[in-house]
Design a protein around this motif. Structure first.
Motif, mmCIF file in Angstrom:
data_model
loop_
_atom_site.group_PDB
_atom_site.id
_atom_site.type_symbol
_atom_site.label_atom_id
_atom_site.label_comp_id
_atom_site.label_asym_id
_atom_site.label_seq_id
_atom_site.Cartn_x
_atom_site.Cartn_y
_atom_site.Cartn_z
ATOM 1 N N ASP A 183 -53.789 42.529 43.177
ATOM 2 C CA ASP A 183 -53.546 41.374 44.037
ATOM 3 C C ASP A 183 -52.199 41.406 44.748
ATOM 4 O O ASP A 183 -51.834 40.462 45.447
ATOM 5 C CB ASP A 183 -53.658 40.073 43.236
ATOM 6 N N GLY A 184 -51.447 42.499 44.568
ATOM 7 C CA GLY A 184 -50.177 42.627 45.266
ATOM 8 C C GLY A 184 -48.976 42.039 44.544
ATOM 9 O O GLY A 184 -47.861 42.069 45.070
ATOM 10 N N GLN A 185 -49.170 41.519 43.331
ATOM 11 C CA GLN A 185 -48.038 40.953 42.589
ATOM 12 C C GLN A 185 -47.065 42.026 42.120
ATOM 13 O O GLN A 185 -45.865 41.769 41.994
ATOM 14 C CB GLN A 185 -48.537 40.172 41.370
ATOM 15 N N HIS A 186 -47.575 43.208 41.824
ATOM 16 C CA HIS A 186 -46.738 44.266 41.264
ATOM 17 C C HIS A 186 -46.268 45.214 42.359
ATOM 18 O O HIS A 186 -47.056 45.628 43.209
ATOM 19 C CB HIS A 186 -47.529 45.056 40.206
ATOM 20 N N ASP A 187 -44.998 45.584 42.305
ATOM 21 C CA ASP A 187 -44.411 46.467 43.297
ATOM 22 C C ASP A 187 -44.600 47.921 42.877
ATOM 23 O O ASP A 187 -44.025 48.354 41.870
ATOM 24 C CB ASP A 187 -42.918 46.155 43.441
ATOM 25 N N PRO A 188 -45.392 48.709 43.620
ATOM 26 C CA PRO A 188 -45.602 50.112 43.246
ATOM 27 C C PRO A 188 -44.314 50.921 43.159
ATOM 28 O O PRO A 188 -44.284 51.954 42.472
ATOM 29 C CB PRO A 188 -46.511 50.637 44.368
ATOM 30 N N GLN A 189 -43.271 50.481 43.823
ATOM 31 C CA GLN A 189 -42.000 51.213 43.760
ATOM 32 C C GLN A 189 -41.416 51.245 42.346
ATOM 33 O O GLN A 189 -40.531 52.046 42.055
ATOM 34 C CB GLN A 189 -40.985 50.588 44.717
ATOM 35 N N CYS A 190 -41.914 50.369 41.458
ATOM 36 C CA CYS A 190 -41.451 50.352 40.068
ATOM 37 C C CYS A 190 -42.106 51.448 39.225
ATOM 38 O O CYS A 190 -41.686 51.677 38.085
ATOM 39 C CB CYS A 190 -41.744 48.995 39.422
ATOM 40 N N ILE A 191 -43.127 52.116 39.758
ATOM 41 C CA ILE A 191 -43.861 53.101 38.960
ATOM 42 C C ILE A 191 -42.949 54.200 38.413
ATOM 43 O O ILE A 191 -42.985 54.488 37.205
ATOM 44 C CB ILE A 191 -45.038 53.688 39.772
ATOM 45 N N ARG B 79 -39.770 47.643 30.009
ATOM 46 C CA ARG B 79 -38.757 47.785 31.049
ATOM 47 C C ARG B 79 -38.898 46.616 32.015
ATOM 48 O O ARG B 79 -40.025 46.155 32.261
ATOM 49 C CB ARG B 79 -38.898 49.113 31.792
ATOM 50 N N PRO B 80 -37.787 46.124 32.570
ATOM 51 C CA PRO B 80 -37.872 44.933 33.429
ATOM 52 C C PRO B 80 -38.492 45.235 34.787
ATOM 53 O O PRO B 80 -38.253 46.281 35.387
ATOM 54 C CB PRO B 80 -36.401 44.527 33.589
ATOM 55 N N ILE B 81 -39.309 44.301 35.250
ATOM 56 C CA ILE B 81 -39.873 44.349 36.594
ATOM 57 C C ILE B 81 -39.790 42.950 37.195
ATOM 58 O O ILE B 81 -39.518 41.976 36.495
ATOM 59 C CB ILE B 81 -41.348 44.814 36.615
ATOM 60 N N GLN B 82 -40.046 42.863 38.483
ATOM 61 C CA GLN B 82 -40.206 41.576 39.137
ATOM 62 C C GLN B 82 -41.607 41.489 39.711
ATOM 63 O O GLN B 82 -42.193 42.498 40.100
ATOM 64 C CB GLN B 82 -39.180 41.398 40.252
ATOM 65 N N VAL C 128 -51.729 47.722 48.449
ATOM 66 C CA VAL C 128 -51.500 48.144 47.068
ATOM 67 C C VAL C 128 -51.795 49.635 46.916
ATOM 68 O O VAL C 128 -50.982 50.394 46.378
ATOM 69 C CB VAL C 128 -52.362 47.319 46.095
ATOM 70 N N VAL C 129 -52.953 50.073 47.413
ATOM 71 C CA VAL C 129 -53.321 51.487 47.290
ATOM 72 C C VAL C 129 -52.343 52.372 48.058
ATOM 73 O O VAL C 129 -51.894 53.417 47.559
ATOM 74 C CB VAL C 129 -54.762 51.721 47.778
ATOM 75 N N LYS C 130 -51.982 51.978 49.272
ATOM 76 C CA LYS C 130 -51.030 52.770 50.065
ATOM 77 C C LYS C 130 -49.700 52.921 49.333
ATOM 78 O O LYS C 130 -49.078 53.990 49.350
ATOM 79 C CB LYS C 130 -50.807 52.110 51.418
ATOM 80 N N GLY C 131 -49.242 51.837 48.697
ATOM 81 C CA GLY C 131 -47.978 51.904 47.971
ATOM 82 C C GLY C 131 -48.057 52.810 46.757
ATOM 83 O O GLY C 131 -47.136 53.589 46.487
ATOM 84 N N VAL C 132 -49.168 52.745 46.028
ATOM 85 C CA VAL C 132 -49.321 53.530 44.807
ATOM 86 C C VAL C 132 -49.467 55.015 45.108
ATOM 87 O O VAL C 132 -48.967 55.873 44.369
ATOM 88 C CB VAL C 132 -50.539 53.024 44.005
#
Length: 225
Positions: free
Chosen positions: A85-93, A188-191, A19-23
């Motif tokens: 917990d990894g549910q959210h995709d940082p690419q959506c930021i 805004r929509p996310i998955q 999660v941190v690496k992605g953000v």
């Protein structure tokens, strides 16, 4: 424009690294470790996150408030909230930040323009009831009142640091507080990715939320008198 992502986390050692690496690709990172008994804080710090640690578990709302106060003090322009917990995709930021023009609080919606994939039925039902209630109370035409993937502007953040709730009720009260202060709320929509993540919602949290619901209805009634 200065951006920070605040990650409230409790015993998330299995997910926090990724999660941190992605953000980090999109913003500064602040992990608020809410009294974890595992290696969440150490792992987050090892991959470059700033870490603030609560020495006992207080609640997700308390962790968010700690993060917001720190971000306000450090004069960030936008504060992204994202679960650990990894549910959210940082690419959506970047996509969510792109919706902040003229908006004070933006919520990532799992229900906007799509059906959520693999969301447990009980979550879908509870979210639907809660979202209907929040819409009734606030007038905001939102589809997902409970999503923890959000963006808050510098202007709006101070309104949310004094909320009394420390648990999951906090995220609903944020919307009520936004309405009371005429803040602009968008979606805004996310998955989301649902797997074997742990749930820390207990019977006492459900009871607390029921009490919160009753208070909301009383507040609505008193405003009409």
């Amino acid at each position: 424009m200065r951006i920070i992502t605040i990650i409230p986390a409790y015993n998330e050692e299995t997910a926090i690294l990724n999660v941190v690496k992605g953000v980090k690709k999109y913003s500064d990172v602040l992990v608020v470790d809410d009294g974890s008994t595992d290696k969440t804080a150490i792992l987050a710090k090892n991959v470059g996150a700033t870490v603030i640690k609560h020495w006992k578990n207080i609640g997700k709302g308390a962790a968010i408030k700690t993060g917001l106060k720190s971000a306000i003090e450090d004069d960030y322009d936008f504060m992204v909230l994202l679960d650990g917990d990894g549910q959210h995709d940082p690419q959506c930021i970047p996509f969510l930040l792109g919706g902040m023009d003229g908006v004070d609080l933006l919520i990532g919606s799992r229900f906007l323009n799509m059906a959520p994939q693999n969301m447990p039925l009980q979550r879908r039902l509870s979210n639907g009831i809660t979202t209907w209630l929040i819409r009734f109370m606030t007038g905001y035409h939102i589809t997902d009142s409970q999503c923890g993937f959000r963006v808050i502007s510098k202007k709006a953040a101070p309104f949310f640091t004094g909320i009394s709730y420390n648990d999951y009720v906090y995220e609903s009260e944020v919307l009520c507080k936004a309405s009371e202060n005429d803040l602009v709320v968008g979606e805004r929509p996310i998955q989301c990715i649902y797997g074997n993540e742990k749930s820390y919602v207990r019977a006492r949290h459900v009871l607390h939320y029921l009490m919160f619901t009753l208070r909301l209805l009383v507040r609505k009634l008193l405003r009409r008198i």
